[in-house]
Motif scaffolding. Sequence first.
Motif, PDB file in Angstrom:
ATOM      1  N   ASN A  79      28.365  31.341  26.138  1.00 24.32           N
ATOM      2  CA  ASN A  79      29.694  31.770  26.049  1.00 24.32           C
ATOM      3  C   ASN A  79      30.561  30.281  25.429  1.00 24.32           C
ATOM      4  N   VAL A  80      30.952  30.510  24.306  1.00 19.91           N
ATOM      5  CA  VAL A  80      31.596  29.585  23.620  1.00 19.91           C
ATOM      6  C   VAL A  80      33.224  29.796  23.661  1.00 19.91           C
ATOM      7  N   GLY A  81      34.239  29.297  24.597  1.00 19.65           N
ATOM      8  CA  GLY A  81      35.457  29.679  24.211  1.00 19.65           C
ATOM      9  C   GLY A  81      35.810  31.125  24.081  1.00 19.65           C
ATOM     10  N   GLY A  82      34.779  31.863  24.937  1.00 22.49           N
ATOM     11  CA  GLY A  82      35.382  33.292  24.922  1.00 22.49           C
ATOM     12  C   GLY A  82      35.267  34.032  23.565  1.00 22.49           C
ATOM     13  N   ARG A  83      34.625  33.332  22.563  1.00 24.84           N
ATOM     14  CA  ARG A  83      34.607  33.915  21.278  1.00 24.84           C
ATOM     15  C   ARG A  83      33.238  34.773  21.128  1.00 24.84           C
ATOM     16  N   PRO A  84      32.986  35.723  20.304  1.00 26.11           N
ATOM     17  CA  PRO A  84      32.070  36.921  20.132  1.00 26.11           C
ATOM     18  C   PRO A  84      30.736  35.997  19.964  1.00 26.11           C
ATOM     19  N   LEU A  85      29.475  36.388  20.523  1.00 30.90           N
ATOM     20  CA  LEU A  85      28.177  35.694  20.220  1.00 30.90           C
ATOM     21  C   LEU A  85      27.967  35.527  18.690  1.00 30.90           C
ATOM     22  N   ASN A  86      28.128  36.906  18.400  1.00 31.06           N
ATOM     23  CA  ASN A  86      27.924  36.968  16.859  1.00 31.06           C
ATOM     24  C   ASN A  86      29.237  37.349  16.133  1.00 31.06           C
TER      25      ASN A  86
ATOM     26  N   PRO C 724      33.068  39.766  31.854  1.00 34.68           N
ATOM     27  CA  PRO C 724      33.067  39.811  33.340  1.00 34.68           C
ATOM     28  C   PRO C 724      31.877  38.805  33.499  1.00 34.68           C
ATOM     29  N   GLY C 725      32.145  37.632  34.233  1.00 28.26           N
ATOM     30  CA  GLY C 725      31.224  36.671  34.519  1.00 28.26           C
ATOM     31  C   GLY C 725      30.380  36.761  35.820  1.00 28.26           C
ATOM     32  N   ALA C 726      30.068  35.685  36.326  1.00 27.61           N
ATOM     33  CA  ALA C 726      29.676  35.501  37.359  1.00 27.61           C
ATOM     34  C   ALA C 726      30.218  35.993  38.772  1.00 27.61           C
ATOM     35  N   PRO C 727      29.738  36.230  40.067  1.00 29.86           N
ATOM     36  CA  PRO C 727      30.611  36.727  41.110  1.00 29.86           C
ATOM     37  C   PRO C 727      31.382  35.663  41.593  1.00 29.86           C
ATOM     38  N   ARG C 728      31.072  34.375  41.250  1.00 28.56           N
ATOM     39  CA  ARG C 728      32.079  33.355  41.694  1.00 28.56           C
ATOM     40  C   ARG C 728      32.522  32.940  40.446  1.00 28.56           C
ATOM     41  N   GLN C 729      34.060  32.569  40.435  1.00 23.53           N
ATOM     42  CA  GLN C 729      34.859  32.206  39.238  1.00 23.53           C
ATOM     43  C   GLN C 729      35.697  31.129  39.610  1.00 23.53           C
ATOM     44  N   TRP C 730      35.477  29.890  39.236  1.00 26.37           N
ATOM     45  CA  TRP C 730      36.263  28.556  40.043  1.00 26.37           C
ATOM     46  C   TRP C 730      37.502  28.497  39.257  1.00 26.37           C
ATOM     47  N   GLY C 731      38.520  27.960  40.302  1.00 19.16           N
ATOM     48  CA  GLY C 731      39.820  27.831  39.513  1.00 19.16           C
ATOM     49  C   GLY C 731      40.478  26.927  40.373  1.00 19.16           C
ATOM     50  N   MET C 732      41.621  26.447  40.194  1.00 21.00           N
ATOM     51  CA  MET C 732      42.347  25.656  40.864  1.00 21.00           C
ATOM     52  C   MET C 732      43.924  25.960  40.679  1.00 21.00           C
ATOM     53  N   HIS C 810      31.177  27.384  28.093  1.00 19.79           N
ATOM     54  CA  HIS C 810      31.333  27.806  29.040  1.00 19.79           C
ATOM     55  C   HIS C 810      30.305  28.273  29.951  1.00 19.79           C
ATOM     56  N   SER C 811      30.443  28.263  31.492  1.00 19.25           N
ATOM     57  CA  SER C 811      29.400  28.856  32.322  1.00 19.25           C
ATOM     58  C   SER C 811      29.775  29.971  32.607  1.00 19.25           C
ATOM     59  N   ALA C 812      28.781  30.825  33.290  1.00 15.92           N
ATOM     60  CA  ALA C 812      29.461  31.947  33.807  1.00 15.92           C
ATOM     61  C   ALA C 812      30.399  31.946  34.657  1.00 15.92           C
ATOM     62  N   ASP C 813      30.351  30.996  35.595  1.00 20.98           N
ATOM     63  CA  ASP C 813      31.312  30.773  36.787  1.00 20.98           C
ATOM     64  C   ASP C 813      32.522  30.211  36.260  1.00 20.98           C
ATOM     65  N   GLY C 814      32.853  30.247  34.989  1.00 19.59           N
ATOM     66  CA  GLY C 814      34.274  30.010  34.521  1.00 19.59           C
ATOM     67  C   GLY C 814      34.581  28.236  34.390  1.00 19.59           C
ATOM     68  N   LEU C 815      33.309  27.531  34.093  1.00 23.45           N
ATOM     69  CA  LEU C 815      33.487  26.112  34.199  1.00 23.45           C
ATOM     70  C   LEU C 815      33.575  25.779  32.857  1.00 23.45           C
ATOM     71  N   ASN C 816      34.561  24.880  32.175  1.00 22.31           N
ATOM     72  CA  ASN C 816      34.254  24.323  30.917  1.00 22.31           C
ATOM     73  C   ASN C 816      33.346  23.199  31.175  1.00 22.31           C
ATOM     74  N   PHE C 913      41.278  24.183  45.532  1.00 19.36           N
ATOM     75  CA  PHE C 913      40.320  24.630  44.404  1.00 19.36           C
ATOM     76  C   PHE C 913      39.589  25.692  45.321  1.00 19.36           C
ATOM     77  N   GLY C 914      39.078  26.599  44.450  1.00 16.07           N
ATOM     78  CA  GLY C 914      38.225  27.855  45.029  1.00 16.07           C
ATOM     79  C   GLY C 914      37.955  28.806  44.051  1.00 16.07           C
ATOM     80  N   ASN C 915      37.214  29.824  44.593  1.00 14.11           N
ATOM     81  CA  ASN C 915      36.920  30.906  43.864  1.00 14.11           C
ATOM     82  C   ASN C 915      37.861  31.867  43.500  1.00 14.11           C
ATOM     83  N   VAL C 916      38.338  32.016  42.294  1.00 13.81           N
ATOM     84  CA  VAL C 916      39.537  32.937  42.075  1.00 13.81           C
ATOM     85  C   VAL C 916      39.339  34.524  42.034  1.00 13.81           C
ATOM     86  N   ALA C 917      37.791  34.572  41.881  1.00 16.58           N
ATOM     87  CA  ALA C 917      37.405  36.196  41.870  1.00 16.58           C
ATOM     88  C   ALA C 917      37.062  36.486  43.387  1.00 16.58           C
TER      89      ALA C 917
END
Lengths: 170, 467, 960, 216
Positions: A79-86, C724-732, C810-816, C913-917
């Motif tokens: 996932n890059v900046g919420g852009r589409p994969l393709n 939609p990503g992982a069950p945990r979504q980190w935010g602050m 971006h990770s599935a749990d919302g981390l840059n 800080f915590g899980n915004v989901a």
Amino acid sequence: MIIAEFDHAQDIASAAERLHESGYTRLDAYTPFPMPELEKHLGIPRSKLNVSVFVAGVSGTALSFLIIWWTNAISYPINVGGRPLNSFVTDIPIMFETTILFAAATAFILMLTLSGMPRLWDPSVELEGIERTTIDRYWLLIDPLDSAFDPAVVDEMRQCGALAVRRVES
Amino acid sequence: MTAAVPVQGIREDDRPDVVLIGRPGDRELTAQLVGAVLSPPPWINKVLLVTGFVTLILFAAVTYTVLTGIGVWGNNIPVAWAFAITNFVWWIGIGHAGTFISAFLLLLEQKWRTSINRFAEAMTLFAVVQAGLFPVLHLGRPWFFYWLIPYPSTMDVWPQFRSSLPWDVVAVSTYFTVSLLFWYLGCIPDLATVRDMAPEKWRRRVYGFFALGWRGTARTWSRYRIAYGILGGLATPLVISVHSIVSMDFAIAQLPGWHSIIFPPYFVAGALFSGFAMVLTLLIPIRRLYRLENVITTAHLDLMAKMILLTGSIVAYSYTVEIFLAWYSGDVFERWMHLHSRIQGPLAATFWIVVFCNVLTPQVLWFKRWRTSPRLLFVVTIFVQLGMWMERFMLIVTSEAQDFLPSSWRTYRPSAIDMTILFGTMGFFLFLFFLLIKYVPFIPIAELKETRFKIEEETRGGPVMGP
Amino acid sequence: MTTSDDPPIRARRLEQFRPEVTRRGFMHAMGASFGLAGLSACVRAPDKEILPYSRQPPEVTPGVAKHYATSMSIDGYATGLLVESHEGRPTKVEGNPDHPASLGATGIHEQGMVLSLYDPSRARAVARGGQPARWAAFANAHATMAAAKVHFLLEPTSSPLRVNLIGRIREAIPGATFHFHAPLSRNRAWDGAALAFGRPLDVRYDLSLAKVVLAVDRDFLASGPGWLVLARQFADGRRLLGQSDSMNRLYVAETALTVTGTAADHRLALRPSQIVALTALLAERVLAGQRDAPPELLGALERAASPAREHAAWAAAVARDLLANRGAGVVTVGDAQPPAVHAIVHAMNIALGNVDRTVRYAPPPIFEAGEASHDLGGLVGALAAGQVDYLAILGGNPVYDAYADQDLGQLVAKARGSVYLGPCANETARPVDWFVPEAHLLESWGDGRAFDGTVSFAQPLIAPLFGGRTVDEVLAVFLGQGAQAEGSHALLRDYWRGKHGATGFDAFWESTVRRGLMDRTAIPTLEQRIAWGRLQAAVEKLPASPADALEIQLRGDPRVYDGRFANNAWLLELPDPVTQLSWDNAALLSAATMTQLGVQDEDVLELSYEGRSIRVPVLAAHGQADGSLTLSLGYGRKGELAVGRDVGVNAYALRTSLAPYANGRIALTKTGEQFPLARAQLEFDLHGREDDIFFHESLEEYRKDPRFTAHKNTAPETLYDLKPGAPRQWGMSIDLGVCTGCSACVVACQAENNVPVVGREGVRKGRRMHWLRVDRYEAGEEQLFAEPMLCQHCEKAPCEYVCPVNATNHSADGLNQMVYNRCVGTRFCSNNCPYKVRRFNFFNYTDDITPLERLVLNPDVTVRDRGVMEKCSYCVQRIREAEIHAGVEARAVRDGDIRTACEQACPTKAIVFGNVADAGAEVTRLRHADRSFAVLNDLGTVPRTRYLARIRNPNPELAR
Amino acid sequence: MQPVFPRWSNSIYRWTIAALLVGPASFIALLWVLARTPYYTGENAVRDQPVKFDHRHHVRDDGIDCLYCHSGAKTSAYAGVPPASLCMNCHSQIWTDSPELSLVRTSFYTDTPIRWNRVNAVPDFVFFNHSIHVAKGVGCVTCHGRVDEMGLVFQARRLSMGWCLDCHRAPEKFLRPPDQVTSMEWVPAGPQIELGRRLKKTLAVNPSVECTGCHR
């Protein structure tokens, strides 16, 4: 092989034209610069270069697209900046460039190889005075085996302004 | 018998529309042009010595940077790009005129192309060499540059193709390769000519080696013409695309002053602008030093000057549009950038230099007398190049220096190393360039003969009108 | 390099810490040489060694961090801490949630303290006359002093053990005299209490009940005993969660803008002399209705108040507000103010009925507080008179920070013998005969008392690296045991066994050491009645303020305090919480005063007073009172200091016993020189971008439209919907309403994440590395708001799509995510980050530090190489650790399991800080609360970090 | 004219040109291959150790469980190398005067650590955690090979990122019941894939392929 040597582009052009009209088909020429009309008189067919170049270009386009799509969307989807994969839009610049690259390289390579280049030696270099054909001499080559061949062609050439007309073995 | 068709009618030297003065026969023409290579003027070695020394300084500065880290530059956060990228865009821009001239004018069958295209293409190649240095050098870890190339690694990770930087890599390398092929293809017949004309055996060998065994048979020539035409047709859109892609290094970002839709055409125009200027900067002295006024005539200067005027006007227009759009958008950040930061901020000087050099100076070219005056033209082109460097610097640095959060605003001061590298590349560029004109016929011999022949065909005798 | 695969090491063996060539270091070296050939990819990882324990301590599992409770005392007031230890190597300090003076929070000094442990300048051996000596030699030489006139100079202490030792020494050595010295002592406050109540007292506040707070020259949100508690209570009093919530109001009158000043709803910038007058003016209004206040007092107050008449309206309004909130107000005054002012304030609190509600009085935990022993004058006299046989300076740095006119440096030589127990070869180490290296807090056993008297323990996390000794150990030597004297552990244990009795002692001891404090040991508060007569007499004697001469204020520094932290790179690099000036100190002036004087930023002024003079650069300071110049103490250190030597100028040179804090008679001259100051922030103006960057609104307006930020809390229209990503979504969520800008989070982040120090030049060039910075923005003349700025972890991160090598994504749990080892350093991401929170390693900053300094590095975080980008990771190492831990225990991660370093340190709980989901999570609630907004929302970056708008509570009477 | 180059020069010429083109390409290819050789990955390289500790003897003959010595593997990121004191638990009783063990005894009595040579290492920027792998049923043998058949231990697998991902992307291919983690001989009763899928569900195994899963 008969070589008629000219020192003027116009002369060799008109000479070739005459031979062409009198039905000669197995003609060739050495000139210091390209002369389209001369080629016409010598009856040289237009090269098919452009077809292969087109094919090469298209394969370039396809290849780059496949690489981008497979690496970014299939092999390791991230996932890059919420852009589409393709994201096709962002593939276009690279696809365009690779098209040009493949096409250009093909044109260059084919041009050389079809002309027997690169090389250092070819039979013609043995010919006397061949070096001047890249400077200020125009050679017209007539094949005695040509169906329309007529020994009188020698004088004919002289009339057309040939400096010299000689017969060489090849 | 081999004498040229006698020149008749009025003297042509003062006819600024003549692209070839006199009717030199094949031999004289060849002798004149090959002469530049077979017996180069003595001063050229001194020039090579000096420029070569500057080149060494450049390499020293580059090594120092790589070993120490780009902290030796003036960059900071927010101004993370500065000289390196400015130089990159400037050089690649300069590198645009060459291929444009030879390819675009080839398609338009412009006779005046003939005398200058080889020259311009060489300039392109060497400018791109300079440009190519920076994308690698400006990296924090240059030794990992190959991570931008998609190769199967043990890490299973790939480049990220949504970024414009991989586009750059492909675009610049493609541009270099194609320009090189185009240029070399053009060289082959002339290398053959030198091979056949050179008195010494070693020269024949060397040039023979590079001439690839060219023998101008009619069949080769016909293939040659088609291939050359195709390359020209490919190179023309390529030129446009490359600087468009370079402009996207900024346009795809969202910084105020970068995120602009007019960037691609704007950058292409700017590139040609500086490119034509560079061609003239080199052409004018060389023409004088090698006494080539008969093949590089006032007509060439005049036409080049017109191109500068045209592209310059497009650039000036782009400036205006940018500022207008910023104001019209009502966007607080864009407005600040264009209406305050650039024109009265800490780096405002650059903006005004740009306006003076790129907008005001070219205006003198409206007058034919000045277009055809080599000296004045030379001065103008110098200004244009200064202006175009400053323009890139302004675009890049001011936008970074004052972007969204005022808390992180900062200005930028170049370091000594920054300066060394910039001037070093100029030395390197000239070094390569003079190396070329010492060893390669820098005016296409065969093509000039062809042109001359065409002219004869069109008009038996009489002065020949240019395009 | 301290990283994941470091061998488990026994901390007691320093020589084992050999910086081994790491793969990264090697790659870098190779890269530099063959780099451009791309060869570095084919460099083998070098061979490494593993050094296991030879005897593994039972409590240690290599790779698992442990926390130990200890406490840190500043000027005798203890704060409870928990310290993280990796295989016996302390790396990070947290607050002790059970401790009344911490409540789990910490300040910049607690956070920075751990770095001092590994300070390369620390003294490594006992020395006599500059020559290395042995501890035994020292100890035996001092075992027999019973007959001598021995003077001990200590820092103020509340330690029961130390008090006990002092008592025993007084018996053992009849001629022993004890002095207590702190450059920023509380003497004036204690004298003020003595004046009002007849005995020195500490004031304890309960701000949780306070509706109106008036702080007179008192930075209670960032300094002073128990400030962490005050900050928490103050914040709780204005943490708005709905329009019905009430909110306290803060008035501040001060000279230089302080953290407290920036939090004020109304602030009055006054020259030092006017502050006295203003207090009198306020008191006059407040006491007017007071029955038992003698009318003469009012008269005296009126006279004293005359210089502040111009502010009558302000005073009237504030007084009315205080009176309207009887019993729910607090008036507090700073230690720098004269005793009379303290007394006046006591009178006001009594008159306002605040006593026994928001204000209480209790005997100070400090030994002999307010007594003569706390005045250096006694010692100076004795030394001058040559009556000192032996001088033992145990701790502190008196030669540096004593009053200039007392000239202690010369007098020490007059003692027939002397010893100094100090951290390094500093100013005080020079004139003494014996020098003993002082053990760092984290190497020491000891005790102390919190501001409320709660007994707090200090335990070592590592054996003394350089054989340092504690004050108690040295004192024990003087008890005659000499080299047989017990170590601090035995001393402490024996003392408390004596107190507690042998039965059940071990359990008691174990629990006290584990928890770091002793329950039910707080000092009870006492009823007090004020002596109006004495008060009046004192007010009569208040000095009339000088003419309009430029008044100079000397103050403790927010960063280096009194100079004790002046060799701490973290604290020097930390930008001043208000002025954003990093490294040096500067003379702060208001813009108006600067134009008046015709000086500009970085111009060097010469300040001279009674023949002493210093040269100091000028800096324009927001909110500085016109006609005043503020200069921080604690800089310009001399001696063998690796970092702090000659950083800034030493303001103690101008500080005399007559004018310790304010001085109107200092002469200024321009030198025409310039000094480059390292300013971390250059632009404070928002340029009309309030609605994009910093929302603030008055309480009144907020109540009318509580969701006034809603339009900036929703992502704009977009082409690409978020998956939609992982069950945990980190935010602050960061509450700008309660953030004071104290900057504890900045140092905490630096300590947790191995953030390198770039030095003065680095900061000047704009290359500071702080992942988390506290921006300051102007709003009106008196307001300077704080906005912590860190990676926003945008869901549509602009930095990600410009990275050519996927080094940030971006990770599935919302981390840059930022992957240092993949980064090639194009810096495009930084350019495209609208928040400018990305930091670049322009050089290899961590390679330059010594092996000793490396020990502070957190092994759970990669040490970044030269040429890579870095930034806030939401403390991802803590997230992953918690997830792994939960995974091993086969359970889910709970809300609160994971706390980022900044959140944990924050005194006001502004950062959550915590899980915004997780709908139930605190952070989710705040994210969707009123006044929540995203900075630069319209750029469509969809940040995971949201802010709560700052709400001001202006007094309608004063609101323009 | 008299030609500059003889006839035979053509082939040389063409080969030269070919070499100029192919040369650099093959060099790069060489590096690419090199990065996959045991030389670079360190695979199968037996490393000498100060104490000739023989896993064959201790694991196979004595049947000592991996976790007895490498106890950290259950609870910590590091499996850990046992302290000399642990060796002495047995060797204070048996082989008490074996010269092989002198170094261990010295280490224990003089309290100086033994300097073992590291065998399995990942780069500093990789944060590998043993405890979670053990808890989720990844066998020791899966990454460390048949240690019970090694005299001196060597690195049995590539330990490259790609190699890690092979399992993180398809753990079911390697999972085993947690109680079999330390077993060297264990083989799945049925087809591994089905067992793996089941274990993946029951143990809630979802390995991270995020960067920050390993790089922090």
